[in-house]
Design an enzyme around this catalytic site. Structure first.
Site, mmCIF file in Angstrom:
data_model
loop_
_atom_site.group_PDB
_atom_site.id
_atom_site.type_symbol
_atom_site.label_atom_id
_atom_site.label_comp_id
_atom_site.label_asym_id
_atom_site.label_seq_id
_atom_site.Cartn_x
_atom_site.Cartn_y
_atom_site.Cartn_z
ATOM 1 N N ASP A 16 0.859 -1.185 0.000
ATOM 2 C CA ASP A 16 0.000 0.000 0.000
ATOM 3 C C ASP A 16 0.898 1.238 0.000
ATOM 4 O O ASP A 16 1.662 1.454 0.938
ATOM 5 C CB ASP A 16 -0.860 -0.049 1.272
ATOM 6 C CG ASP A 16 -1.771 1.155 1.415
ATOM 7 O OD1 ASP A 16 -1.626 2.134 0.645
ATOM 8 O OD2 ASP A 16 -2.629 1.119 2.305
ATOM 9 N N GLY A 38 -9.578 4.450 -6.308
ATOM 10 C CA GLY A 38 -8.280 3.794 -6.435
ATOM 11 C C GLY A 38 -7.230 4.392 -5.520
ATOM 12 O O GLY A 38 -7.500 4.755 -4.368
ATOM 13 N N VAL A 39 -6.039 4.537 -6.044
ATOM 14 C CA VAL A 39 -4.923 5.011 -5.228
ATOM 15 C C VAL A 39 -5.134 6.471 -4.804
ATOM 16 O O VAL A 39 -4.730 6.889 -3.720
ATOM 17 C CB VAL A 39 -3.584 4.782 -5.975
ATOM 18 C CG1 VAL A 39 -3.409 5.703 -7.154
ATOM 19 C CG2 VAL A 39 -2.414 4.890 -5.015
ATOM 20 N N ASP A 40 -5.798 7.225 -5.654
ATOM 21 C CA ASP A 40 -6.113 8.635 -5.365
ATOM 22 C C ASP A 40 -6.960 8.734 -4.082
ATOM 23 O O ASP A 40 -6.623 9.473 -3.143
ATOM 24 C CB ASP A 40 -6.879 9.194 -6.572
ATOM 25 C CG ASP A 40 -6.973 10.710 -6.579
ATOM 26 O OD1 ASP A 40 -6.357 11.350 -5.708
ATOM 27 O OD2 ASP A 40 -7.663 11.241 -7.471
ATOM 28 N N SER A 128 -2.254 4.603 -14.409
ATOM 29 C CA SER A 128 -3.157 4.234 -15.515
ATOM 30 C C SER A 128 -3.506 2.747 -15.577
ATOM 31 O O SER A 128 -4.238 2.320 -16.465
ATOM 32 C CB SER A 128 -2.609 4.667 -16.892
ATOM 33 O OG SER A 128 -2.607 6.068 -17.019
ATOM 34 N N GLY A 130 -5.231 1.000 -13.407
ATOM 35 C CA GLY A 130 -6.451 0.652 -12.683
ATOM 36 C C GLY A 130 -7.665 1.030 -13.503
ATOM 37 O O GLY A 130 -7.899 0.484 -14.589
ATOM 38 N N VAL A 131 -8.413 2.005 -12.988
ATOM 39 C CA VAL A 131 -9.634 2.470 -13.659
ATOM 40 C C VAL A 131 -9.349 2.941 -15.093
ATOM 41 O O VAL A 131 -10.184 2.796 -15.983
ATOM 42 C CB VAL A 131 -10.276 3.607 -12.833
ATOM 43 C CG1 VAL A 131 -11.418 4.267 -13.584
ATOM 44 C CG2 VAL A 131 -10.789 3.070 -11.504
ATOM 45 N N TYR A 132 -8.129 3.473 -15.328
ATOM 46 C CA TYR A 132 -7.801 3.989 -16.661
ATOM 47 C C TYR A 132 -7.470 2.887 -17.675
ATOM 48 O O TYR A 132 -7.214 3.169 -18.841
ATOM 49 C CB TYR A 132 -6.691 5.027 -16.582
ATOM 50 C CG TYR A 132 -7.168 6.411 -16.122
ATOM 51 C CD1 TYR A 132 -8.487 6.619 -15.724
ATOM 52 C CD2 TYR A 132 -6.309 7.509 -16.103
ATOM 53 C CE1 TYR A 132 -8.930 7.866 -15.314
ATOM 54 C CE2 TYR A 132 -6.753 8.772 -15.692
ATOM 55 C CZ TYR A 132 -8.057 8.934 -15.297
ATOM 56 O OH TYR A 132 -8.501 10.179 -14.898
#
Ligand code: ADP
Length: 178
Positions: A16, A38-40, A128, A130-132
């Site tokens: 993490d 996500g990480v954000d 980029s 993950g969701v991207y």
């Protein structure tokens, strides 16, 4: 100042990124800089409201339209062990268009900002990936190549990868690049 430019030592970790004890943690943000998933989301949750406040200030001043894809900007890291968060915006993956240069730019610009603030150790997520929607092997290859080719005073570029699958992709890419 006076620190020679060289290639950073690249290390791969599974974990993490919000717990990383480094000078700066890179956030895979979106252009709005107002947080996300996500990480954000994890970085804003763990770092507390000071990060969002610093992002709001950037939007009020130097970045009224947000942070363009492929660029990077630093803020406080709030309550994180790190001192700074470097927010960067990776491109959304598109089958019909090669946006690799923007993904490479996100890493390069993050290292440039790290040099500006004097961060010697920097932790990166798989931007980029993950969701991207970026295919993992490709995302890993572009990330490692961009960091390896960067001229920077950063001593350690630590990839902190959140799942076994992403870690494995980075390990494969590191091996095939020698
Ligand atoms: P993007 O929108 O750039 O694709 P995401 O946050 O959706 O960004 O995903 C980027 C990568 O960050 C993914 O591999 C995801 O698994 C990973 N990730 C999510 N949370 C964390 C975390 N706390 N530490 C490190 N990596 C994380």
């Amino acid at each position: 100042m006076g620190t020679p430019e060289r290639t950073p030592e690249i290390t791969l970790h599974r974990g993490d990124i919000t717990a990383a004890e480094v000078d700066a943690v890179v956030n895979a943000a979106n252009s709005g800089l107002m947080g996300g998933g996500g990480v954000d989301g994890a970085i804003h949750r763990a770092g507390g409201p000071a990060i969002l406040e610093a992002c709001r200030e950037l939007r009020r001043t130097t970045l009224p339209d947000g942070l363009p894809t492929g660029q990077a900007v630093a803020t406080t890291a709030g309550d994180l062990p790190a001192r700074w968060v470097i927010h960067t915006v990776g491109p959304v993956y598109a089958k019909s268009q090669d946006r690799s240069h923007l993904l490479a730019s996100a890493y390069r610009e993050s290292l440039r900002v790290a040099d500006e603030i004097g961060a010697a150790t920097v932790a990166f997520p798989a931007v980029s990936a993950g969701v991207y929607g970026w295919p993992l092997d490709d995302a890993a290859r572009i990330a490692l190549t961009a960091v390896r080719e960067a001229k920077t005073a950063v001593r350690e570029a630590r990839f902190v990868l959140f799942s076994d699958e992403v870690y494995a992709a980075f390990a494969r890419a590191a091996q095939s690049n020698g």
